[in-house]
Design a protein around this motif. Structure first.
Motif, PDB file in Angstrom:
ATOM      1  N   GLY A  49       0.789  -1.228   0.000  1.00  0.00           N
ATOM      2  CA  GLY A  49       0.000   0.000   0.000  1.00  0.00           C
ATOM      3  C   GLY A  49       0.817   1.272   0.000  1.00  0.00           C
ATOM      4  O   GLY A  49       0.267   2.359   0.175  1.00  0.00           O
ATOM      5  N   PHE A  50       2.127   1.164  -0.247  1.00  0.00           N
ATOM      6  CA  PHE A  50       2.987   2.345  -0.198  1.00  0.00           C
ATOM      7  C   PHE A  50       2.904   3.195  -1.467  1.00  0.00           C
ATOM      8  O   PHE A  50       3.387   4.315  -1.480  1.00  0.00           O
ATOM      9  N   MET A  51       2.282   2.679  -2.519  1.00  0.00           N
ATOM     10  CA  MET A  51       2.219   3.413  -3.787  1.00  0.00           C
ATOM     11  C   MET A  51       0.858   4.072  -4.018  1.00  0.00           C
ATOM     12  O   MET A  51       0.628   4.626  -5.078  1.00  0.00           O
ATOM     13  N   GLY A  52      -0.004   4.020  -3.052  1.00  0.00           N
ATOM     14  CA  GLY A  52      -1.307   4.670  -3.171  1.00  0.00           C
ATOM     15  C   GLY A  52      -1.759   5.203  -1.832  1.00  0.00           C
ATOM     16  O   GLY A  52      -2.888   4.978  -1.415  1.00  0.00           O
ATOM     17  N   MET A  53      -0.867   5.893  -1.144  1.00  0.00           N
ATOM     18  CA  MET A  53      -1.109   6.296   0.233  1.00  0.00           C
ATOM     19  C   MET A  53      -2.370   7.133   0.415  1.00  0.00           C
ATOM     20  O   MET A  53      -3.147   6.895   1.321  1.00  0.00           O
ATOM     21  N   GLY A 100      -6.398   2.204  -3.217  1.00  0.00           N
ATOM     22  CA  GLY A 100      -5.411   2.901  -2.404  1.00  0.00           C
ATOM     23  C   GLY A 100      -5.538   2.587  -0.926  1.00  0.00           C
ATOM     24  O   GLY A 100      -6.413   1.838  -0.496  1.00  0.00           O
ATOM     25  N   SER A 101      -4.640   3.156  -0.151  1.00  0.00           N
ATOM     26  CA  SER A 101      -4.609   2.944   1.300  1.00  0.00           C
ATOM     27  C   SER A 101      -5.498   3.925   2.057  1.00  0.00           C
ATOM     28  O   SER A 101      -5.750   3.742   3.235  1.00  0.00           O
ATOM     29  N   GLU A 102      -5.891   5.007   1.395  1.00  0.00           N
ATOM     30  CA  GLU A 102      -6.732   6.052   1.991  1.00  0.00           C
ATOM     31  C   GLU A 102      -6.137   6.595   3.292  1.00  0.00           C
ATOM     32  O   GLU A 102      -6.815   6.784   4.287  1.00  0.00           O
ATOM     33  N   MET A 103      -4.833   6.841   3.265  1.00  0.00           N
ATOM     34  CA  MET A 103      -4.141   7.438   4.406  1.00  0.00           C
ATOM     35  C   MET A 103      -3.996   8.935   4.139  1.00  0.00           C
ATOM     36  O   MET A 103      -4.468   9.438   3.133  1.00  0.00           O
ATOM     37  N   ASN A 104      -3.298   9.628   5.016  1.00  0.00           N
ATOM     38  CA  ASN A 104      -3.112  11.067   4.833  1.00  0.00           C
ATOM     39  C   ASN A 104      -1.700  11.376   4.349  1.00  0.00           C
ATOM     40  O   ASN A 104      -0.850  10.495   4.234  1.00  0.00           O
ATOM     41  N   VAL A 139      -3.794  12.318 -11.339  1.00  0.00           N
ATOM     42  CA  VAL A 139      -4.952  11.512 -11.748  1.00  0.00           C
ATOM     43  C   VAL A 139      -6.090  11.688 -10.755  1.00  0.00           C
ATOM     44  O   VAL A 139      -7.250  11.818 -11.140  1.00  0.00           O
ATOM     45  N   ARG A 140      -5.777  11.704  -9.468  1.00  0.00           N
ATOM     46  CA  ARG A 140      -6.813  11.808  -8.437  1.00  0.00           C
ATOM     47  C   ARG A 140      -7.581  13.120  -8.526  1.00  0.00           C
ATOM     48  O   ARG A 140      -8.801  13.156  -8.415  1.00  0.00           O
ATOM     49  N   PHE A 141      -6.883  14.229  -8.748  1.00  0.00           N
ATOM     50  CA  PHE A 141      -7.542  15.534  -8.760  1.00  0.00           C
ATOM     51  C   PHE A 141      -8.135  15.911 -10.113  1.00  0.00           C
ATOM     52  O   PHE A 141      -9.171  16.564 -10.174  1.00  0.00           O
ATOM     53  N   TRP A 142      -7.476  15.523 -11.203  1.00  0.00           N
ATOM     54  CA  TRP A 142      -7.903  16.012 -12.508  1.00  0.00           C
ATOM     55  C   TRP A 142      -8.318  14.911 -13.482  1.00  0.00           C
ATOM     56  O   TRP A 142      -8.761  15.210 -14.573  1.00  0.00           O
ATOM     57  N   GLY A 143      -8.190  13.661 -13.098  1.00  0.00           N
ATOM     58  CA  GLY A 143      -8.560  12.574 -13.996  1.00  0.00           C
ATOM     59  C   GLY A 143     -10.046  12.265 -13.955  1.00  0.00           C
ATOM     60  O   GLY A 143     -10.715  12.473 -12.944  1.00  0.00           O
ATOM     61  N   LYS A 178      -9.181   7.222 -13.400  1.00  0.00           N
ATOM     62  CA  LYS A 178      -8.911   6.815 -12.019  1.00  0.00           C
ATOM     63  C   LYS A 178      -9.009   5.300 -11.882  1.00  0.00           C
ATOM     64  O   LYS A 178      -8.160   4.675 -11.236  1.00  0.00           O
ATOM     65  N   GLU A 179     -10.043   4.725 -12.462  1.00  0.00           N
ATOM     66  CA  GLU A 179     -10.207   3.270 -12.368  1.00  0.00           C
ATOM     67  C   GLU A 179      -9.081   2.525 -13.072  1.00  0.00           C
ATOM     68  O   GLU A 179      -8.672   1.456 -12.637  1.00  0.00           O
ATOM     69  N   LYS A 180      -8.563   3.089 -14.151  1.00  0.00           N
ATOM     70  CA  LYS A 180      -7.506   2.428 -14.917  1.00  0.00           C
ATOM     71  C   LYS A 180      -6.117   2.581 -14.278  1.00  0.00           C
ATOM     72  O   LYS A 180      -5.350   1.628 -14.237  1.00  0.00           O
ATOM     73  N   TRP A 181      -5.800   3.778 -13.775  1.00  0.00           N
ATOM     74  CA  TRP A 181      -4.424   4.075 -13.390  1.00  0.00           C
ATOM     75  C   TRP A 181      -4.152   4.146 -11.884  1.00  0.00           C
ATOM     76  O   TRP A 181      -2.987   4.186 -11.483  1.00  0.00           O
ATOM     77  N   LEU A 182      -5.151   4.233 -11.051  1.00  0.00           N
ATOM     78  CA  LEU A 182      -4.874   4.342  -9.617  1.00  0.00           C
ATOM     79  C   LEU A 182      -4.843   2.974  -8.980  1.00  0.00           C
ATOM     80  O   LEU A 182      -5.612   2.108  -9.381  1.00  0.00           O
TER      81      LEU A 182
END
Length: 171
Positions: free
Chosen positions: A108-112, A120-124, A157-161, A166-170
């Motif tokens: 989960g270190f690549m989607g904190m 993702g990990s949905e961390m801060n 991707v998260r803010f402007w995709g 988002k479904e493809k790349w996150l």
């Protein structure tokens, strides 16, 4: 932080008490509870209640939540147990091993900061910084890879995709 706010409140109370208007007298309380994080990732005490409007008092970001300490410890353990034995070979070869990159994703270190719905990990942000710090103790190049992926790539991707991107790349 509470002591400072109490000192300021006490000073204000003396000023207010000395005022001639009884309507100006205020009762000031300070109650400290478990810290939480706001958007800027600084620790705040949400229950500082004062009858007049002051901003919430913030503690230094060096005081971590239980989740942040947990992710920091997990990153430290993974870096020491999995990454450390491979660092010299990767440096000599001049490339990062695919199993290291896969391990970063698996832990989960690549989607904190990415929501769980996108894998993702949905961390801060503070958690992401702690992971980068722990990895950099063992291999700065892997740490930079994680940092760039979390802060530049994922956030773009998260803010402007679109939802499809988002479904493809996150994460």
């Amino acid at each position: 932080a509470c002591r400072a706010s109490l000192r300021a409140a006490s000073s204000m109370q003396r000023t207010i008490t000395s005022a001639s208007s009884s309507a100006a007298r205020q009762n000031i309380r300070c109650t400290v509870t478990q810290p939480s994080r706001n958007f800027s990732a600084s620790v705040v005490y949400p229950d500082i209640s004062m009858e007049h409007s002051y901003e919430q008092r913030r503690l230094p970001v060096t005081q971590f939540t239980e989740d942040e300490e947990m992710v920091r410890d997990a990153a430290r353990h993974w870096a020491n147990e999995v990454l450390r034995p491979l660092v010299r070979d990767m440096d000599n070869e001049g490339k990062t091993r695919p199993d290291v990159i896969q391990g970063l994703f698996d832990h989960g270190f690549m989607g904190m900061e990415i929501p769980e719905e996108y894998g993702g990990s949905e961390m801060n942000f503070t958690s992401a910084c702690l992971v980068v710090e722990e990895l950099s103790r063992v291999d700065p190049s892997v740490s930079i890879l994680v940092d760039i992926h979390n802060t530049l790539t994922n956030n773009a991707v998260r803010f402007w995709g679109s939802k499809e991107l988002k479904e493809k790349w996150l994460p």
